[in-house]
Scaffold this active site. Sequence first.
Site, short mmCIF file in Angstrom:
data_model
loop_
_atom_site.label_atom_id
_atom_site.label_comp_id
_atom_site.label_asym_id
_atom_site.label_seq_id
_atom_site.Cartn_x
_atom_site.Cartn_y
_atom_site.Cartn_z
N GLY A 28 0.86 -1.19 0.00
CA GLY A 28 0.00 0.00 0.00
C GLY A 28 0.89 1.23 0.00
O GLY A 28 2.10 1.15 -0.29
N GLY A 62 -11.64 10.24 -0.05
CA GLY A 62 -11.73 11.66 0.27
C GLY A 62 -10.47 12.44 -0.01
O GLY A 62 -10.49 13.48 -0.66
N GLY A 63 -9.32 11.96 0.47
CA GLY A 63 -8.09 12.66 0.18
C GLY A 63 -7.08 12.61 1.29
O GLY A 63 -7.13 11.75 2.17
N GLU A 132 -13.37 18.00 5.61
CA GLU A 132 -14.04 16.80 6.12
C GLU A 132 -14.29 16.97 7.60
O GLU A 132 -13.78 17.91 8.23
CB GLU A 132 -13.19 15.55 5.85
CG GLU A 132 -13.06 15.25 4.36
CD GLU A 132 -12.40 13.92 4.07
OE1 GLU A 132 -12.00 13.22 5.00
OE2 GLU A 132 -12.27 13.62 2.88
N HIS A 248 -16.62 3.96 10.34
CA HIS A 248 -16.99 5.07 9.47
C HIS A 248 -18.50 5.21 9.52
O HIS A 248 -19.22 4.22 9.39
CB HIS A 248 -16.52 4.81 8.03
CG HIS A 248 -16.51 6.06 7.22
ND1 HIS A 248 -17.67 6.65 6.78
CD2 HIS A 248 -15.50 6.84 6.78
CE1 HIS A 248 -17.36 7.76 6.10
NE2 HIS A 248 -16.05 7.89 6.09
N ARG A 294 -15.84 11.36 13.62
CA ARG A 294 -16.52 10.13 13.20
C ARG A 294 -17.15 9.33 14.34
O ARG A 294 -18.21 8.74 14.16
CB ARG A 294 -15.52 9.23 12.48
CG ARG A 294 -15.19 9.79 11.15
CD ARG A 294 -14.20 8.96 10.41
NE ARG A 294 -13.98 9.61 9.13
CZ ARG A 294 -13.11 9.23 8.23
NH1 ARG A 294 -12.36 8.19 8.46
NH2 ARG A 294 -12.99 9.86 7.10
N HIS A 355 -13.75 0.61 9.73
CA HIS A 355 -13.09 1.36 8.67
C HIS A 355 -11.58 1.49 8.87
O HIS A 355 -10.81 1.23 7.97
CB HIS A 355 -13.71 2.75 8.61
CG HIS A 355 -13.17 3.61 7.52
ND1 HIS A 355 -13.19 3.23 6.21
CD2 HIS A 355 -12.59 4.85 7.56
CE1 HIS A 355 -12.65 4.19 5.46
NE2 HIS A 355 -12.27 5.16 6.26
N ARG A 390 -9.03 8.61 14.76
CA ARG A 390 -8.29 9.27 13.67
C ARG A 390 -9.09 10.43 13.08
O ARG A 390 -10.30 10.29 12.82
CB ARG A 390 -8.04 8.24 12.58
CG ARG A 390 -7.47 8.82 11.32
CD ARG A 390 -7.43 7.78 10.23
NE ARG A 390 -8.74 7.44 9.75
CZ ARG A 390 -9.09 7.45 8.46
NH1 ARG A 390 -8.23 7.77 7.54
NH2 ARG A 390 -10.30 7.12 8.10
C1 LIG Z 1 -12.73 2.73 1.45
C2 LIG Z 1 -11.63 3.46 2.17
C3 LIG Z 1 -11.50 4.84 2.01
C4 LIG Z 1 -10.49 5.53 2.67
N1 LIG Z 1 -10.35 6.88 2.46
C5 LIG Z 1 -9.31 7.53 3.04
C6 LIG Z 1 -9.09 8.91 2.76
O1 LIG Z 1 -9.79 9.52 1.97
N2 LIG Z 1 -8.03 9.52 3.38
C7 LIG Z 1 -7.19 8.86 4.25
O2 LIG Z 1 -6.27 9.47 4.79
N3 LIG Z 1 -7.39 7.55 4.51
C8 LIG Z 1 -8.41 6.87 3.91
N4 LIG Z 1 -8.59 5.54 4.19
C9 LIG Z 1 -7.61 4.86 5.04
C10 LIG Z 1 -6.32 4.65 4.26
O3 LIG Z 1 -6.63 4.25 2.96
C11 LIG Z 1 -5.43 3.60 4.91
O4 LIG Z 1 -5.29 3.81 6.26
C12 LIG Z 1 -4.04 3.61 4.29
O5 LIG Z 1 -4.13 3.59 2.90
C13 LIG Z 1 -3.25 2.41 4.79
O6 LIG Z 1 -2.11 2.26 4.00
P1 LIG Z 1 -1.10 1.08 4.31
O7 LIG Z 1 -0.04 1.17 3.28
O8 LIG Z 1 -0.73 1.12 5.73
O9 LIG Z 1 -1.96 -0.27 4.12
P2 LIG Z 1 -2.72 -0.83 2.85
O10 LIG Z 1 -2.88 0.19 1.82
O11 LIG Z 1 -3.95 -1.51 3.32
O12 LIG Z 1 -1.71 -1.94 2.28
C14 LIG Z 1 -1.52 -3.16 2.96
C15 LIG Z 1 -0.65 -4.07 2.12
O13 LIG Z 1 -0.21 -5.17 2.92
C16 LIG Z 1 -0.34 -6.36 2.20
N5 LIG Z 1 -0.48 -7.49 3.14
C17 LIG Z 1 -1.38 -7.65 4.14
N6 LIG Z 1 -1.15 -8.82 4.78
C18 LIG Z 1 -0.09 -9.40 4.17
C19 LIG Z 1 0.60 -10.63 4.35
N7 LIG Z 1 0.27 -11.52 5.29
N8 LIG Z 1 1.63 -10.92 3.52
C20 LIG Z 1 1.99 -10.05 2.52
N9 LIG Z 1 1.37 -8.88 2.30
C21 LIG Z 1 0.34 -8.56 3.12
C22 LIG Z 1 -1.56 -6.13 1.33
O14 LIG Z 1 -1.56 -7.05 0.25
C23 LIG Z 1 -1.34 -4.69 0.91
O15 LIG Z 1 -0.44 -4.64 -0.17
C24 LIG Z 1 -9.60 4.83 3.53
C25 LIG Z 1 -9.72 3.46 3.68
C26 LIG Z 1 -10.72 2.77 3.00
C27 LIG Z 1 -10.83 1.29 3.17
#
Ligand SMILES: Cc1cc2nc3c(=O)[nH]c(=O)nc-3n(C[C@H](O)[C@H](O)[C@H](O)COP(=O)(O)OP(=O)(O)OC[C@H]3O[C@@H](n4cnc5c(N)ncnc54)[C@H](O)[C@@H]3O)c2cc1C
Length: 540
Positions: A28, A62-63, A132, A248, A294, A355, A390
């Site tokens: 991510g 959202g952003g 927001e 959420h 929220r 969420h 958050r």
């Molecule tokens: C619908 C939605 C809307 C959102 N809107 C917003 C917004 O507008 N603004 C905002 O700030 N936040 C928003 N959020 C929250 C935000 O998107 C997340 O908190 C943030 O993107 C998390 O990023 P990350 O890289 O930590 O995890 P993620 O983006 O979830 O990435 C996790 C990664 O870990 C990998 N993974 C998991 N388990 C394993 C494993 N066992 N082995 C190997 N790989 C694994 C997955 O495959 C993935 O690649 C939203 C979330 C959702 C669900």
Amino acid sequence: MKTPRYLVAVHPQRIAHRFTDILIIGGGIAGLRAALAVPESLSVTLITKDQLDCSNSAKAQGGIAAVLDPLDKFEDHVRDTLVAGAGLCDQDVVEMVIREAPLRIHELLTWGTHFDQKADAKTEGHISLSREGGHSYNRIAHANGDATGKEIVRALIESVRHRQNIQVYEQTCTIDLLTSNRECRGAFVWNERFGQTAVWAKQTILATGGAGQLYRETTNPKVATGDGMALAYRAGAELRDMEFMQFHPTVLYIAGSSRSLITEAMRGEGAHLIDRFGYRFMPDYDSRAELAPRDIVSRAIVDQMEKTKHSNVYLTLAHLDADYIRHRFPGIGEVCAKFGLDLTKDRIPVRPGAHYMMGGVTVDHEGRTTLPGLWAAGEVTSSGLHGANRLASNSLLEALVYGAHAGVGAAAAATQTDGLFQVPEIDDPDDTVEKMIPDETIVYADVQNALKSLMWRNVGVRRDAQSLSDAIEQIDIWSRFVYGRQFDSPEGWELQNMVCTAKLMVKSALERQETRGGHTRIDYPEQDPKWHHRITHRRC
Ligand SMILES: Cc1cc2nc3c(=O)[nH]c(=O)nc-3n(C[C@H](O)[C@H](O)[C@H](O)COP(=O)(O)OP(=O)(O)OC[C@H]3O[C@@H](n4cnc5c(N)ncnc54)[C@H](O)[C@@H]3O)c2cc1C
């Protein structure tokens, strides 16, 4: 039953081995940003459980929050974050992240992210900023209307693909972190092509995202099963704030369909929440009405659903400019249209859903966990930014800031680590899941669904001692069941991780006898100064 150290037996002589300077688990925004922070002289292996574009990051709508308008102030963004966090934020972390936000946005621009621009000629080239819930100023940068995450992920993936030193393995599941002399030395992973492989790394970064899939009602994609929290726990790292799941308030509720988030930005643009009788109820609950944080809006919705004996409430935008709404929320408009709903005219049925996980693996300012050799960034962590709740759009920001810090920190540490690799002795090799139960087939989906329903019913928006004790009792039974056998597929390991993470969440929720942020105890409805501290967990 004590959680075993490893989900499968690790036999170094019988498996494949791979060596890398930095192992990043998760693709991510946090994992991708971390990869880009590592100098090209070091090798990086980045693995993801599914395709690279399947993550919470890619779903973000959202952003991303940042002080970009000259009339906005860092102090105000800091204050808004602290207010939402209900007394549990770490003020130093909040200051650091918020002051770094403009730099992180600028980096995204240089990597080719296209944020939506202001429309008038005078401000051409300026990022359009929306508002927001909980924010006192317009400071949310967005892309393609409501597809911010997808656009940021696109630009980051492109940049990662251009780096010769980064190798990406998709569809690769991490089973466990590997430790030697109580230091993280990589991870034990599995994919269809290579089978079980030990990936030995000088430094490891955990960026596995959240745990929304532990709940029946959630906005999160299928990968968000709390694996990273369980991996870190089994390896001996500290976790904290596990009772704080953010629900959420507005998740599209159409029975039988998957749940889609209706972004908070819609309320920022003036959408109202009404009950089945058309009554706008939020002003009765908070002076900020629909723009309250929220936790407040989610609780109010659940209360109103109960009062009106209805399965949901509604969002209405019928009083707003229809053309603007269509242009501003094209993605959500499309989702609603699939169900015959016109966003600009119809009442949109919504209710809360799991969420965002505020708790997770404890990290310091640099993204260092309490386990030497292990770093973490993004939703899998508890950095101290969000406290008990958050603030909207602060999590993409956190993933960028901590992704960058963890990448830089891990790279510096890797450079100081001896370059010669050999397979080390792993800690506690015999502490594995025992194969006690005969090998009959287990219906993974059945246990998963039962767990998700239990979490939603008993550990949801509102909890009490009885619901939480019942949940612990049930999870203990599942623990014995799923830890009593060794699995050989990602579904099995995922289930074991879900049970482990759920147990930590419920234990914390039972322990915290007060209502604070995302944690609502109906038997302790007030915030209590006695609980002005964090609950931590560590496998001993
Ligand atoms: C619908 C939605 C809307 C959102 N809107 C917003 C917004 O507008 N603004 C905002 O700030 N936040 C928003 N959020 C929250 C935000 O998107 C997340 O908190 C943030 O993107 C998390 O990023 P990350 O890289 O930590 O995890 P993620 O983006 O979830 O990435 C996790 C990664 O870990 C990998 N993974 C998991 N388990 C394993 C494993 N066992 N082995 C190997 N790989 C694994 C997955 O495959 C993935 O690649 C939203 C979330 C959702 C669900």
